[in-house]
Every structure is written in structure tokens, then in C-alpha cells.
Design a protein around this motif. Sequence first.
Motif, PDB file in Angstrom:
ATOM      1  N   ALA A  63       0.840  -1.206   0.000  1.00 20.46           N
ATOM      2  CA  ALA A  63       0.000   0.000   0.000  1.00 20.46           C
ATOM      3  C   ALA A  63       0.874   1.255   0.000  1.00 20.46           C
ATOM      4  O   ALA A  63       0.573   2.238  -0.682  1.00 20.46           O
ATOM      5  N   HIS A  64       1.975   1.210   0.760  1.00 17.09           N
ATOM      6  CA  HIS A  64       2.924   2.332   0.796  1.00 17.09           C
ATOM      7  C   HIS A  64       3.475   2.588  -0.611  1.00 17.09           C
ATOM      8  O   HIS A  64       3.447   3.722  -1.102  1.00 17.09           O
ATOM      9  N   GLU A  65       3.939   1.535  -1.250  1.00 18.22           N
ATOM     10  CA  GLU A  65       4.551   1.706  -2.582  1.00 18.22           C
ATOM     11  C   GLU A  65       3.507   2.092  -3.628  1.00 18.22           C
ATOM     12  O   GLU A  65       3.807   2.859  -4.543  1.00 18.22           O
ATOM     13  N   LEU A  66       2.281   1.571  -3.500  1.00 16.61           N
ATOM     14  CA  LEU A  66       1.230   1.945  -4.456  1.00 16.61           C
ATOM     15  C   LEU A  66       0.892   3.426  -4.351  1.00 16.61           C
ATOM     16  O   LEU A  66       0.519   4.058  -5.344  1.00 16.61           O
ATOM     17  N   CYS A  67       1.034   3.990  -3.172  1.00 15.42           N
ATOM     18  CA  CYS A  67       0.854   5.436  -3.019  1.00 15.42           C
ATOM     19  C   CYS A  67       1.921   6.159  -3.837  1.00 15.42           C
ATOM     20  O   CYS A  67       1.632   7.150  -4.510  1.00 15.42           O
ATOM     21  N   HIS A  68       3.155   5.635  -3.828  1.00 13.28           N
ATOM     22  CA  HIS A  68       4.208   6.247  -4.647  1.00 13.28           C
ATOM     23  C   HIS A  68       3.901   6.085  -6.141  1.00 13.28           C
ATOM     24  O   HIS A  68       4.199   6.977  -6.936  1.00 13.28           O
ATOM     25  N   VAL A  69       3.307   4.956  -6.521  1.00 16.50           N
ATOM     26  CA  VAL A  69       2.911   4.781  -7.930  1.00 16.50           C
ATOM     27  C   VAL A  69       1.918   5.880  -8.314  1.00 16.50           C
ATOM     28  O   VAL A  69       2.040   6.503  -9.377  1.00 16.50           O
ATOM     29  N   TRP A  97      14.920  14.168   6.042  1.00 20.86           N
ATOM     30  CA  TRP A  97      14.655  14.268   4.595  1.00 20.86           C
ATOM     31  C   TRP A  97      13.761  13.155   4.084  1.00 20.86           C
ATOM     32  O   TRP A  97      13.015  13.347   3.135  1.00 20.86           O
ATOM     33  N   TYR A  98      13.816  11.966   4.724  1.00 20.82           N
ATOM     34  CA  TYR A  98      13.018  10.825   4.257  1.00 20.82           C
ATOM     35  C   TYR A  98      11.726  10.680   5.078  1.00 20.82           C
ATOM     36  O   TYR A  98      10.633  10.749   4.529  1.00 20.82           O
ATOM     37  N   ARG A  99      11.874  10.506   6.380  1.00 25.39           N
ATOM     38  CA  ARG A  99      10.691  10.265   7.232  1.00 25.39           C
ATOM     39  C   ARG A  99       9.698  11.417   7.175  1.00 25.39           C
ATOM     40  O   ARG A  99       8.498  11.198   7.239  1.00 25.39           O
ATOM     41  N   PHE A 103       5.746  13.247   0.692  1.00 22.10           N
ATOM     42  CA  PHE A 103       5.353  12.090  -0.122  1.00 22.10           C
ATOM     43  C   PHE A 103       5.438  10.802   0.697  1.00 22.10           C
ATOM     44  O   PHE A 103       4.623   9.892   0.536  1.00 22.10           O
ATOM     45  N   GLU A 104       6.432  10.726   1.579  1.00 19.77           N
ATOM     46  CA  GLU A 104       6.565   9.544   2.443  1.00 19.77           C
ATOM     47  C   GLU A 104       5.476   9.522   3.507  1.00 19.77           C
ATOM     48  O   GLU A 104       4.973   8.455   3.873  1.00 19.77           O
ATOM     49  N   ILE A 105       5.113  10.688   4.006  1.00 20.02           N
ATOM     50  CA  ILE A 105       4.044  10.756   5.009  1.00 20.02           C
ATOM     51  C   ILE A 105       2.738  10.264   4.394  1.00 20.02           C
ATOM     52  O   ILE A 105       2.008   9.472   4.999  1.00 20.02           O
ATOM     53  N   ALA A 106       2.460  10.679   3.146  1.00 19.85           N
ATOM     54  CA  ALA A 106       1.249  10.216   2.454  1.00 19.85           C
ATOM     55  C   ALA A 106       1.294   8.696   2.276  1.00 19.85           C
ATOM     56  O   ALA A 106       0.289   7.998   2.478  1.00 19.85           O
ATOM     57  N   ALA A 107       2.476   8.165   1.922  1.00 16.93           N
ATOM     58  CA  ALA A 107       2.614   6.718   1.714  1.00 16.93           C
ATOM     59  C   ALA A 107       2.451   5.961   3.037  1.00 16.93           C
ATOM     60  O   ALA A 107       1.856   4.880   3.073  1.00 16.93           O
ATOM     61  N   GLN A 108       2.960   6.549   4.125  1.00 14.46           N
ATOM     62  CA  GLN A 108       2.792   5.912   5.430  1.00 14.46           C
ATOM     63  C   GLN A 108       1.324   5.892   5.844  1.00 14.46           C
ATOM     64  O   GLN A 108       0.857   4.944   6.466  1.00 14.46           O
TER      65      GLN A 108
HETATM   66 ZN   LIG Z   1       8.147   5.492   0.540  1.00 15.61          ZN
END
Ligand SMILES: [Zn+2]
Length: 120
Positions: A63-69, A97-99, A103-108
Motif C-alpha cells: 500500500a505504501h509503494e502503491l501510493c508512490h505509484v 529528509w526521508y521520514r 510524499f513519504e508521510i502520504a505513503a505511510q
Molecule cells: Zn516510501
Amino acid sequence: MIRAHRTQVDLHSYHPRVTPTYRVHVLPWLRPLGGRVLIANWLAITIGHDIWCWRPLDVAELAHELCHVRQWERYGVSFIGAYALASMVALSSRRHWYRDNAFEIAAQQAASVEIGRDAG
Ligand SMILES: [Zn+2]
């Protein structure tokens, strides 16, 4: 500051009901390579509709990676620059920079929905 941050997350779109087209490539030999190029405890990276990982993903990880898709679908190649910019925004306010990348927050958040489904 928090309000601006939330607005930014909304802009990066989260549509859990829409499953984008995707391919998962599980390549164990990527693990050490990604550890050097990305972050030490990396699992997967999404480029366009392709998800590259060194082991199979569970439902929440997918689900996390599909958000990035979806983010790639929305921004196209400019997603790379948008992601870098979001990292700089996080760094500029002394966040990670990552956490703390929007875009990472949305994926989380996308992953959290799946974790909630498992629990319920
Ligand atoms: Zn991610």
C-alpha cells in the motif's frame, strides 16, 4: 507550520480506493546495492509503475509503494524533483529528509490504513 505540512500531504494525493497499474520486481541482490545508494534499512523503491524490492512486500508495504505509484502518475518524471524539493522542505525545518518528506508521510498513511484493516 503543521498546517502547511498537512496541506502539502493532501496535495500529494491519497486515493486508497484506486489501485493503479503496477509491477513488483523482487530481486534479493538489490539489498546491499540499495543500502549504499538509498538508505541503510531500505526495502523498496518505486519508479513509475515499477516497484523494486529485495523481498516480497506485505499488504501494508505494498500500500505504501502503491501510493508512490499514484504520486508518479500524478507528477510524471517531475516527481523526482518534487520529491527532492519535499526533502529540502523537511530539512529546512530541521526534520528528516526521508521520514518527514510529505510524499513519504502520504505513503505511510496509505500503509496505516492497511495495518488498521489487519487489526480490525
Ligand atoms: Zn516510501
